[in-house]
Scaffold this active site. Structure first.
Site, PDB file in Angstrom:
ATOM      1  N   LEU A 237       0.801  -1.217   0.000  1.00 24.26           N
ATOM      2  CA  LEU A 237       0.000   0.000   0.000  1.00 24.26           C
ATOM      3  C   LEU A 237       0.837   1.272   0.000  1.00 24.26           C
ATOM      4  O   LEU A 237       0.431   2.294  -0.557  1.00 24.26           O
ATOM      5  CB  LEU A 237      -0.912   0.000   1.227  1.00 24.26           C
ATOM      6  CG  LEU A 237      -1.739   1.270   1.463  1.00 24.26           C
ATOM      7  CD1 LEU A 237      -2.838   1.382   0.418  1.00 24.26           C
ATOM      8  CD2 LEU A 237      -2.321   1.285   2.868  1.00 24.26           C
ATOM      9  N   TYR A 238       1.996   1.240   0.638  1.00 22.38           N
ATOM     10  CA  TYR A 238       2.755   2.467   0.847  1.00 22.38           C
ATOM     11  C   TYR A 238       3.123   3.126  -0.479  1.00 22.38           C
ATOM     12  O   TYR A 238       3.837   2.545  -1.296  1.00 22.38           O
ATOM     13  CB  TYR A 238       4.019   2.199   1.657  1.00 22.38           C
ATOM     14  CG  TYR A 238       3.795   1.700   3.068  1.00 22.38           C
ATOM     15  CD1 TYR A 238       2.544   1.744   3.664  1.00 22.38           C
ATOM     16  CD2 TYR A 238       4.852   1.169   3.799  1.00 22.38           C
ATOM     17  CE1 TYR A 238       2.343   1.276   4.949  1.00 22.38           C
ATOM     18  CE2 TYR A 238       4.660   0.706   5.094  1.00 22.38           C
ATOM     19  CZ  TYR A 238       3.406   0.760   5.660  1.00 22.38           C
ATOM     20  OH  TYR A 238       3.213   0.292   6.946  1.00 22.38           O
ATOM     21  N   HIS A 239       2.605   4.324  -0.656  1.00 24.69           N
ATOM     22  CA  HIS A 239       2.874   5.104  -1.867  1.00 24.69           C
ATOM     23  C   HIS A 239       2.615   4.279  -3.134  1.00 24.69           C
ATOM     24  O   HIS A 239       3.366   4.338  -4.099  1.00 24.69           O
ATOM     25  CB  HIS A 239       4.292   5.674  -1.830  1.00 24.69           C
ATOM     26  CG  HIS A 239       4.530   6.520  -0.621  1.00 24.69           C
ATOM     27  ND1 HIS A 239       4.137   7.835  -0.555  1.00 24.69           N
ATOM     28  CD2 HIS A 239       5.074   6.225   0.586  1.00 24.69           C
ATOM     29  CE1 HIS A 239       4.441   8.319   0.649  1.00 24.69           C
ATOM     30  NE2 HIS A 239       4.989   7.364   1.355  1.00 24.69           N
ATOM     31  N   ARG A 240       1.540   3.472  -3.041  1.00 24.27           N
ATOM     32  CA  ARG A 240       1.043   2.686  -4.182  1.00 24.27           C
ATOM     33  C   ARG A 240       2.143   1.814  -4.797  1.00 24.27           C
ATOM     34  O   ARG A 240       2.245   1.693  -6.020  1.00 24.27           O
ATOM     35  CB  ARG A 240       0.446   3.625  -5.228  1.00 24.27           C
ATOM     36  CG  ARG A 240      -0.719   4.461  -4.703  1.00 24.27           C
ATOM     37  CD  ARG A 240      -1.343   5.316  -5.783  1.00 24.27           C
ATOM     38  NE  ARG A 240      -2.449   6.099  -5.238  1.00 24.27           N
ATOM     39  CZ  ARG A 240      -2.341   7.344  -4.764  1.00 24.27           C
ATOM     40  NH1 ARG A 240      -1.156   7.938  -4.771  1.00 24.27           N
ATOM     41  NH2 ARG A 240      -3.371   7.988  -4.294  1.00 24.27           N
TER      42      ARG A 240
ATOM     43  N   ARG B  64      -2.219   2.581   6.803  1.00 25.65           N
ATOM     44  CA  ARG B  64      -0.761   2.580   6.927  1.00 25.65           C
ATOM     45  C   ARG B  64      -0.224   1.209   6.543  1.00 25.65           C
ATOM     46  O   ARG B  64      -0.963   0.303   6.348  1.00 25.65           O
ATOM     47  CB  ARG B  64      -0.323   2.943   8.332  1.00 25.65           C
ATOM     48  CG  ARG B  64      -0.821   1.912   9.373  1.00 25.65           C
ATOM     49  CD  ARG B  64      -0.136   2.032  10.668  1.00 25.65           C
ATOM     50  NE  ARG B  64       1.292   1.903  10.554  1.00 25.65           N
ATOM     51  CZ  ARG B  64       1.947   0.759  10.383  1.00 25.65           C
ATOM     52  NH1 ARG B  64       1.276  -0.355  10.250  1.00 25.65           N
ATOM     53  NH2 ARG B  64       3.253   0.696  10.341  1.00 25.65           N
TER      54      ARG B  64
END
Length: 338
Positions: A57-60, A338
């Site tokens: 998920l983090y920054h796609r 997150r």
């Protein structure tokens, strides 16, 4: 750097875990320069740390790519953890066999590796039978693409259901949980940490600085600096981010931060280091996630793991942060993924 085994397993991780959510630009909230991210990873490894956590998920997905490039040539020395379940692009979400299989393959590709040391479910999926999830995860372990399994943001009841399901399907159980835990968020002490100990899970806690509130940067009655994390969140075009920042910058939390600053001053220490040392010393905590944006922040954070709080300081912090005063819905996971 001190090490500890993860729950009821043989996986040894450093007490300080390098979190990577700040590496990347996909949220429009951070300017995560890849060069600086590489320096942070270098400094962490040079300090003796071996545990790096990220998520698709983090920054796609950009964060996984940054971490993968930074670890080229030394992947085997790192306990690499990532998470799946959230949507990255249009391909769906959840803990179904279909989504998790696609998510794992995509993470392996972005990280430039053929295995993940600790693969974690990012959140509970009420729409997928937990038996399907645990059987799918066990297949990842049997294939050699994953070494250990964990989860994040599960309740105590969900942990129990997961471990029972793993047993029912003859699969691999979880060895870790990522819960939020700090001086301003102690809800996990009631049921979640005891459940982890009973079920043999290590706790890798995040949010130990309360989104930055416990660093002493924010004051009651004053607007946050626009360049600060809270300032950026309040100015972001994301309602969830704004709600999260407002929920953290309340009078109660800022009062805890003020008391923490007084304790830290008496010890001649930085408030952030004291907040991290308090969390690291709690029963059931295996590792503490750090989220530095720079090498300087990393070094300041790592100082906490050489700090032993005297009993009177711990007692004062316990009193200041009485969990009975912490809202049960204060987890920032529910507001900002997150």
């Amino acid at each position: 750097m001190h090490f500890q085994t993860m729950g009821r397993s043989g996986l040894r991780v450093s007490r300080a875990c390098l979190g990577t959510m700040n590496f990347g630009t996909g949220y429009g909230l951070a300017a995560g320069d890849e060069t600086e991210a590489g320096r942070v990873i270098d400094a962490y490894l040079d300090a003796g740390g071996n545990f790096i956590d990220t998520a698709d998920l983090y920054h796609r997905g950009e964060t996984e790519e940054i971490v993968g490039r930074a670890l080229r040539g030394r992947r085997e020395w790192v306990v690499l953890a990532t998470k799946g379940a959230m949507p990255v692009g249009p391909e769906g979400r959840g803990l179904s066999r279909r989504h998790l299989t696609r998510a794992l393959e995509a993470s392996l590709r972005r990280l430039g590796t053929d295995y993940i040391d600790l693969y974690q479910c990012h959140q509970w999926d009420p729409d997928t039978p937990i038996e399907e999830t645990m059987a799918t995860l066990d297949g990842f372990v049997r294939s050699g693409k994953v070494r250990y399994l964990g989860c994040s943001n599960f309740t105590a009841a969900q942990l129990v259901e997961s471990q029972w399901a793993a047993e029912r399907v003859g699969g691999t159980p979880f060895v870790s949980l990522q819960p939020q835990y700090s001086l301003i968020q102690r809800v996990v002490e009631a049921e979640i940490l005891p459940a982890c100990r009973r079920l043999g899970l290590g706790a890798v806690v995040y949010g130990a600085l309360g989104g930055g509130v416990l660093t002493g940067r924010y004051r009651r009655g004053e607007l946050p600096d626009p360049d600060s994390r809270m300032g950026r969140l309040l100015g972001a075009a994301m309602p969830g981010a704004t709600r999260w920042a407002e929920s953290l910058l309340n009078d109660r939390n800022l009062a805890v931060a003020e008391g923490l600053a007084e304790v830290a001053s008496g010890l001649g220490a930085d408030p952030a280091a004291v907040a991290l040392a308090w969390v690291a010393s709690r029963t059931g905590v295996t590792s503490v996630l750090l989220g530095p944006r720079s090498v300087g922040q990393l070094r300041e954070n790592l100082a906490a793991f050489d700090l032993t709080l005297p009993p009177e300081a711990t007692a004062r912090l316990d009193e200041l942060s009485d969990p009975a005063l912490t809202p049960a819905d204060g987890s920032f996971f529910h507001l900002v993924p997150r």
